[in-house]
Design an enzyme around this catalytic site. Structure first.
Site, PDB file in Angstrom:
ATOM      1  N   HIS A 172     -93.056 -57.544 -13.404  1.00  0.00           N
ATOM      2  CA  HIS A 172     -93.817 -58.358 -14.357  1.00  0.00           C
ATOM      3  C   HIS A 172     -94.616 -59.442 -13.623  1.00  0.00           C
ATOM      4  O   HIS A 172     -95.734 -59.770 -14.017  1.00  0.00           O
ATOM      5  CB  HIS A 172     -92.878 -58.985 -15.393  1.00  0.00           C
ATOM      6  CG  HIS A 172     -92.286 -57.974 -16.332  1.00  0.00           C
ATOM      7  ND1 HIS A 172     -93.043 -56.998 -16.942  1.00  0.00           N
ATOM      8  CD2 HIS A 172     -91.002 -57.782 -16.772  1.00  0.00           C
ATOM      9  CE1 HIS A 172     -92.255 -56.244 -17.711  1.00  0.00           C
ATOM     10  NE2 HIS A 172     -91.020 -56.695 -17.619  1.00  0.00           N
ATOM     11  N   ASP A 193     -98.978 -50.850 -18.743  1.00  0.00           N
ATOM     12  CA  ASP A 193     -97.644 -50.243 -18.668  1.00  0.00           C
ATOM     13  C   ASP A 193     -97.267 -49.914 -17.223  1.00  0.00           C
ATOM     14  O   ASP A 193     -98.138 -49.580 -16.414  1.00  0.00           O
ATOM     15  CB  ASP A 193     -97.634 -48.969 -19.522  1.00  0.00           C
ATOM     16  CG  ASP A 193     -96.235 -48.521 -19.868  1.00  0.00           C
ATOM     17  OD1 ASP A 193     -95.266 -49.243 -19.568  1.00  0.00           O
ATOM     18  OD2 ASP A 193     -96.097 -47.426 -20.446  1.00  0.00           O
ATOM     19  N   ARG A 240     -85.790 -55.555 -26.139  1.00  0.00           N
ATOM     20  CA  ARG A 240     -85.443 -55.457 -24.709  1.00  0.00           C
ATOM     21  C   ARG A 240     -84.294 -56.415 -24.384  1.00  0.00           C
ATOM     22  O   ARG A 240     -84.007 -57.339 -25.163  1.00  0.00           O
ATOM     23  CB  ARG A 240     -86.668 -55.800 -23.852  1.00  0.00           C
ATOM     24  CG  ARG A 240     -87.745 -54.727 -23.955  1.00  0.00           C
ATOM     25  CD  ARG A 240     -88.781 -54.854 -22.876  1.00  0.00           C
ATOM     26  NE  ARG A 240     -89.671 -53.697 -22.947  1.00  0.00           N
ATOM     27  CZ  ARG A 240     -90.429 -53.252 -21.969  1.00  0.00           C
ATOM     28  NH1 ARG A 240     -90.421 -53.875 -20.804  1.00  0.00           N
ATOM     29  NH2 ARG A 240     -91.196 -52.187 -22.107  1.00  0.00           N
ATOM     30  N   LEU A 271    -116.443 -64.156 -22.041  1.00  0.00           N
ATOM     31  CA  LEU A 271    -115.496 -63.065 -22.315  1.00  0.00           C
ATOM     32  C   LEU A 271    -114.521 -63.542 -23.382  1.00  0.00           C
ATOM     33  O   LEU A 271    -113.969 -64.647 -23.279  1.00  0.00           O
ATOM     34  CB  LEU A 271    -114.707 -62.706 -21.045  1.00  0.00           C
ATOM     35  CG  LEU A 271    -113.605 -61.659 -21.223  1.00  0.00           C
ATOM     36  CD1 LEU A 271    -114.201 -60.252 -21.341  1.00  0.00           C
ATOM     37  CD2 LEU A 271    -112.597 -61.688 -20.067  1.00  0.00           C
ATOM     38  N   GLY A 278     -92.096 -52.106 -14.759  1.00  0.00           N
ATOM     39  CA  GLY A 278     -90.695 -51.831 -14.415  1.00  0.00           C
ATOM     40  C   GLY A 278     -90.598 -50.751 -13.356  1.00  0.00           C
ATOM     41  O   GLY A 278     -89.855 -50.874 -12.364  1.00  0.00           O
ATOM     42  N   GLU A 313    -112.378 -44.470 -27.445  1.00  0.00           N
ATOM     43  CA  GLU A 313    -112.158 -43.482 -26.396  1.00  0.00           C
ATOM     44  C   GLU A 313    -110.902 -43.905 -25.641  1.00  0.00           C
ATOM     45  O   GLU A 313    -110.733 -45.086 -25.325  1.00  0.00           O
ATOM     46  CB  GLU A 313    -113.355 -43.449 -25.427  1.00  0.00           C
ATOM     47  CG  GLU A 313    -114.645 -42.995 -26.064  1.00  0.00           C
ATOM     48  CD  GLU A 313    -114.618 -41.529 -26.482  1.00  0.00           C
ATOM     49  OE1 GLU A 313    -114.047 -40.710 -25.738  1.00  0.00           O
ATOM     50  OE2 GLU A 313    -115.171 -41.219 -27.558  1.00  0.00           O
ATOM     51  N   TRP A 344     -92.900 -49.853 -11.283  1.00  0.00           N
ATOM     52  CA  TRP A 344     -93.480 -50.353 -10.018  1.00  0.00           C
ATOM     53  C   TRP A 344     -92.395 -51.075  -9.212  1.00  0.00           C
ATOM     54  O   TRP A 344     -92.258 -50.880  -8.012  1.00  0.00           O
ATOM     55  CB  TRP A 344     -94.635 -51.307 -10.342  1.00  0.00           C
ATOM     56  CG  TRP A 344     -95.374 -51.827  -9.148  1.00  0.00           C
ATOM     57  CD1 TRP A 344     -96.500 -51.297  -8.584  1.00  0.00           C
ATOM     58  CD2 TRP A 344     -95.036 -52.979  -8.364  1.00  0.00           C
ATOM     59  NE1 TRP A 344     -96.887 -52.041  -7.500  1.00  0.00           N
ATOM     60  CE2 TRP A 344     -96.004 -53.085  -7.336  1.00  0.00           C
ATOM     61  CE3 TRP A 344     -94.010 -53.931  -8.423  1.00  0.00           C
ATOM     62  CZ2 TRP A 344     -95.992 -54.109  -6.388  1.00  0.00           C
ATOM     63  CZ3 TRP A 344     -93.987 -54.944  -7.475  1.00  0.00           C
ATOM     64  CH2 TRP A 344     -94.967 -55.024  -6.474  1.00  0.00           C
TER      65      TRP A 344
HETATM   66  C1  FPP Z   1     -94.959 -52.786 -19.740  1.00  0.00           C
HETATM   67  O1  FPP Z   1     -94.340 -52.381 -18.553  1.00  0.00           O
HETATM   68  C2  FPP Z   1     -95.323 -54.176 -19.641  1.00  0.00           C
HETATM   69  C3  FPP Z   1     -94.932 -55.157 -20.503  1.00  0.00           C
HETATM   70  C4  FPP Z   1     -94.081 -54.918 -21.665  1.00  0.00           C
HETATM   71  C5  FPP Z   1     -95.329 -56.539 -20.294  1.00  0.00           C
HETATM   72  C6  FPP Z   1     -96.736 -56.692 -19.832  1.00  0.00           C
HETATM   73  C7  FPP Z   1     -96.884 -58.036 -19.276  1.00  0.00           C
HETATM   74  C8  FPP Z   1     -97.620 -58.361 -18.212  1.00  0.00           C
HETATM   75  C9  FPP Z   1     -98.452 -57.424 -17.446  1.00  0.00           C
HETATM   76  C10 FPP Z   1     -97.671 -59.746 -17.762  1.00  0.00           C
HETATM   77  C11 FPP Z   1     -98.729 -60.542 -18.456  1.00  0.00           C
HETATM   78  C12 FPP Z   1     -98.116 -61.157 -19.625  1.00  0.00           C
HETATM   79  C13 FPP Z   1     -98.641 -62.118 -20.394  1.00  0.00           C
HETATM   80  C14 FPP Z   1     -97.769 -62.698 -21.394  1.00  0.00           C
HETATM   81  C15 FPP Z   1    -100.020 -62.629 -20.345  1.00  0.00           C
HETATM   82  P1  FPP Z   1     -92.833 -51.933 -18.634  1.00  0.00           P
HETATM   83  O2  FPP Z   1     -91.987 -53.119 -18.380  1.00  0.00           O
HETATM   84  O3  FPP Z   1     -92.575 -51.240 -19.929  1.00  0.00           O
HETATM   85  O4  FPP Z   1     -92.777 -50.938 -17.450  1.00  0.00           O
HETATM   86  P2  FPP Z   1     -91.892 -49.617 -17.371  1.00  0.00           P
HETATM   87  O5  FPP Z   1     -92.347 -48.714 -18.504  1.00  0.00           O
HETATM   88  O6  FPP Z   1     -92.238 -49.060 -16.039  1.00  0.00           O
HETATM   89  O7  FPP Z   1     -90.463 -50.030 -17.495  1.00  0.00           O
END
Ligand code: FPP
Length: 262
Positions: free
Chosen positions: A47, A30, A81, A141, A33, A213, A35
Site C-alpha cells: 500500500h 489493484d 478487511r 485536473l 498486496g 472502454e 506486489w
Molecule cells: C487494492 O490492492 C488496493 C486497495 C484496496 C487500496 C488502494 C490504495 C492505494 C493505492 C493507496 C492510495 C490510497 C489513498 C487513500 C489515496 P489489494 O490490496 O487488493 O491487492 P491484492 O489484490 O494484491 O491483495
C-alpha cells in the site's frame, strides 16, 4: 495510431501521446498486496508503494492532459478487511491529504471525494472536506477520490434523495438519476483501467461506466508507471466507440460521446 508510435517490446523508442486523449480516466488500483507478497514484504509495504505510485500517475495525468482522474481507493466492501489493514488505509488517506495537499493545489488539482463520508472517522472526514474546499477552484485536473465508495450504494443513496426531494415518477429519467450521483455534473469515464490482471468491475462506477472502454493489464498497481499509463491511453485511442450503434454508423473521426445524451 500515430506514425511514430511503436511497440515498446520491439524497440525502446519513446511512445507518443495519442491525438485523442480520454477526458475522464478511472482506475481500479489493484495488486498492492500481491506486489508486497512477491517480495516477501507485509501488505502495508504494498500500500505504501501503491501510494507512491499514485503521485506518479496523477502527475502523468496532468502531463497527458487528462481532465478528470477517478481513483478507487477504498470500497464499501473494504471495511471487511482485517482491522489493521482498514486502519492503515484510513491512515494513508489522512497522510496523503496532510503531505500532498499543498503540492496538489499548486499543480492545479481539484480534489473531490466520491462515496459516503459517514463511516469515515470524523477527524479524517474534516480533512477530506477541507481538501475539497481548499482546491475547489482548481481546473487543471479533477481528482475524484473514491473512498468508502460502492456503485450500488451510490444508486441507493441517489434513489433515497430523489424520494426525499419528492420528485414525481414521471420526471425520473437517466439525466435526473445521474444528477443525484456523486459524480453529478461530470462526464462519464471514457476509460476504466484495472491493474493486476483481474477482470472484474468490483462495484466501481456501475452506472457511469455503462459505455466506458475497459483496459486491463497484468501489471500490479505499484508497477503501473507513466509508460504503462501512456500505453493504456494509446490503446484507448485505437478503440472505436459505438454506443450501441453499428460500425457503419460510426464515422472514423466522429466522437459519438459528444452527440449522445449524457
Ligand atoms: C487494492 O490492492 C488496493 C486497495 C484496496 C487500496 C488502494 C490504495 C492505494 C493505492 C493507496 C492510495 C490510497 C489513498 C487513500 C489515496 P489489494 O490490496 O487488493 O491487492 P491484492 O489484490 O494484491 O491483495
Amino acid at each position: 495510431m500515430a506514425a511514430n508510435v511503436v511497440d515498446p517490446s520491439v524497440t525502446a523508442a519513446p511512445l507518443a501521446l495519442p491525438e485523442r486523449v480520454p477526458r475522464h480516466v478511472a482506475i481500479i488500483m489493484d495488486g498492492n498486496g500481491r506486489w508486497a507478497a512477491a517480495r516477501g514484504l507485509p501488505r502495508s509495504e504494498g500500500h505504501r508503494q501503491g501510494t507512491e505510485n499514485l503521485r506518479t500517475i496523477i502527475r502523468a495525468a496532468v502531463e497527458f492532459g487528462v481532465e478528470i482522474l477517478t481513483i478507487y481507493a477504498f470500497s464499501t466492501e473494504n471495511w471487511g478487511r482485517p482491522r489493521r489493514e482498514v486502519r492503515l488505509l484510513l491512515k494513508i488517506l489522512e497522510m496523503v491529504i496532510d503531505r500532498e495537499l499543498r503540492e496538489l493545489h499548486s499543480n492545479g488539482v481539484q480534489i473531490r471525494h466520491i462515496g459516503e463520508l459517514d463511516g469515515i472517522p470524523p477527524g479524517i472526514q474534516r480533512k477530506v472536506i477541507h481538501a475539497c474546499e481548499y482546491t475547489r477552484h482548481n481546473t487543471r485536473l479533477i481528482l475524484n477520490v473514491a473512498f468508502n465508495y460502492g456503485g450500488r450504494d451510490e444508486i441507493v443513496h441517489a434513489v433515497r434523495r430523489i424520494v426525499q426531494d419528492g420528485i414525481p415518477s414521471d420526471s425520473i429519467n437517466e439525466d435526473l438519476i445521474a444528477s443525484y450521483l456523486y459524480t453529478s455534473g461530470l462526464p462519464d469515464p471514457d476509460l476504466i483501467i484495472r491493474t493486476s490482471g483481474e477482470l472484474r468491475v468490483s462495484n466501481f462506477l456501475i452506472w457511469q461506466g455503462s459505455y466506458s472502454e475497459y483496459y486491463a493489464t497484468d501489471t500490479l498497481w505499484p508497477d503501473f508507471n507513466r509508460e504503462q499509463f501512456l500505453l493504456a491511453l494509446i490503446d484507448f485511442s485505437k478503440r472505436r466507440r459505438r454506443f450501441g450503434l453499428t460500425a457503419a454508423q460510426v464515422e472514423d473521426d466522429h466522437d459519438l460521446s459528444e452527440t449522445l445524451p449524457s
